[in-house]
Design a protein around this motif. Sequence first.
Motif, PDB file in Angstrom:
ATOM      1  N   LYS A  60      -2.474  26.281  13.928  1.00  0.00           N
ATOM      2  CA  LYS A  60      -3.689  26.690  13.912  1.00  0.00           C
ATOM      3  C   LYS A  60      -4.693  25.373  14.316  1.00  0.00           C
ATOM      4  O   LYS A  60      -4.551  24.374  14.248  1.00  0.00           O
ATOM      5  CB  LYS A  60      -4.561  27.008  12.571  1.00  0.00           C
ATOM      6  N   SER A  61      -5.860  25.830  15.339  1.00  0.00           N
ATOM      7  CA  SER A  61      -6.663  24.574  15.478  1.00  0.00           C
ATOM      8  C   SER A  61      -7.737  24.520  14.481  1.00  0.00           C
ATOM      9  O   SER A  61      -8.373  25.752  14.018  1.00  0.00           O
ATOM     10  CB  SER A  61      -7.236  24.832  16.760  1.00  0.00           C
ATOM     11  N   THR A  62      -8.225  23.418  14.066  1.00  0.00           N
ATOM     12  CA  THR A  62      -9.292  23.336  13.326  1.00  0.00           C
ATOM     13  C   THR A  62     -10.275  22.314  13.626  1.00  0.00           C
ATOM     14  O   THR A  62     -10.234  21.520  14.755  1.00  0.00           O
ATOM     15  CB  THR A  62      -8.774  22.674  11.840  1.00  0.00           C
ATOM     16  N   ALA A  63     -11.468  22.527  13.169  1.00  0.00           N
ATOM     17  CA  ALA A  63     -12.578  21.528  13.451  1.00  0.00           C
ATOM     18  C   ALA A  63     -12.968  20.802  12.214  1.00  0.00           C
ATOM     19  O   ALA A  63     -13.226  21.461  11.052  1.00  0.00           O
ATOM     20  CB  ALA A  63     -13.648  22.183  14.157  1.00  0.00           C
ATOM     21  N   LYS A  64     -13.334  19.406  12.186  1.00  0.00           N
ATOM     22  CA  LYS A  64     -13.974  18.834  11.068  1.00  0.00           C
ATOM     23  C   LYS A  64     -15.487  18.343  11.704  1.00  0.00           C
ATOM     24  O   LYS A  64     -15.752  17.786  12.445  1.00  0.00           O
ATOM     25  CB  LYS A  64     -12.950  17.458  10.797  1.00  0.00           C
ATOM     26  N   TYR A  65     -16.133  18.629  10.138  1.00  0.00           N
ATOM     27  CA  TYR A  65     -17.567  18.310  10.676  1.00  0.00           C
ATOM     28  C   TYR A  65     -18.338  17.339   9.396  1.00  0.00           C
ATOM     29  O   TYR A  65     -17.848  17.766   8.230  1.00  0.00           O
ATOM     30  CB  TYR A  65     -18.763  19.585  10.662  1.00  0.00           C
ATOM     31  N   ASN A  66     -18.620  16.316   9.711  1.00  0.00           N
ATOM     32  CA  ASN A  66     -19.064  15.221   8.778  1.00  0.00           C
ATOM     33  C   ASN A  66     -20.427  16.081   8.233  1.00  0.00           C
ATOM     34  O   ASN A  66     -21.166  16.571   8.859  1.00  0.00           O
ATOM     35  CB  ASN A  66     -19.616  14.229   9.396  1.00  0.00           C
ATOM     36  N   THR A  67     -20.666  15.948   6.944  1.00  0.00           N
ATOM     37  CA  THR A  67     -21.722  16.379   6.216  1.00  0.00           C
ATOM     38  C   THR A  67     -22.884  15.102   6.030  1.00  0.00           C
ATOM     39  O   THR A  67     -22.625  14.124   6.159  1.00  0.00           O
ATOM     40  CB  THR A  67     -21.602  17.298   4.867  1.00  0.00           C
ATOM     41  N   VAL A  68     -24.059  15.667   5.448  1.00  0.00           N
ATOM     42  CA  VAL A  68     -24.964  14.562   5.264  1.00  0.00           C
ATOM     43  C   VAL A  68     -24.649  13.800   4.171  1.00  0.00           C
ATOM     44  O   VAL A  68     -25.029  12.513   4.438  1.00  0.00           O
ATOM     45  CB  VAL A  68     -26.574  15.366   4.890  1.00  0.00           C
ATOM     46  N   TYR A  69     -23.949  14.063   3.293  1.00  0.00           N
ATOM     47  CA  TYR A  69     -23.505  13.230   2.138  1.00  0.00           C
ATOM     48  C   TYR A  69     -22.422  12.692   2.128  1.00  0.00           C
ATOM     49  O   TYR A  69     -21.501  12.649   1.368  1.00  0.00           O
ATOM     50  CB  TYR A  69     -23.675  14.216   0.858  1.00  0.00           C
TER      51      TYR A  69
END
Length: 171
Positions: free
Chosen positions: A26-35
Amino acid sequence: MQFMKMSYKGFEFNINPKNFKISMSKSTAKYNTVYDGQICTEKGKGCAVVSGKGYFVGADAAGKAFELVRVFNKKGSDYLFLPNSVPIKMHFTSLDISYSSGNDRVEYSFEFTQECNTKSEEHTVGYTYALENENLFDIASRTGVQIESIVKCNDIGDIFAVKEGEKIWLI
């Protein structure tokens, strides 16, 4: 207990491969959050790959290997039947054959790749493009978005009347 024999396009392996492996991704994506945290989301499912090794033995080993080469050279996909697995529609993508002296043992290795309409989901979050022969159910399955949501945010009267390349909103 007798196991089912591996088969593809009418070719049945008289002895099942000594081992085979089914690989899925599966392909995934990681996103940084504000915190300082991260969110990981699934973007799509890759095509499965079945690979393995085996051998033919006996006086007809070379003939069986020749039949396997003929199947490999046929174009198009078909269902691959494996012991202890559901049939998977696949393309025969790789074959290596090794003959031993005396022609009574032929070793082989193979790879099959699933026929799938996955497309890299490298798009702006919020929409995708319809692939060839897709309907809204297929798009919902590929993207993981509820069919009701897709129908609600797109002006498409018939869920089966999607054209290839059409922009589909995923909200």
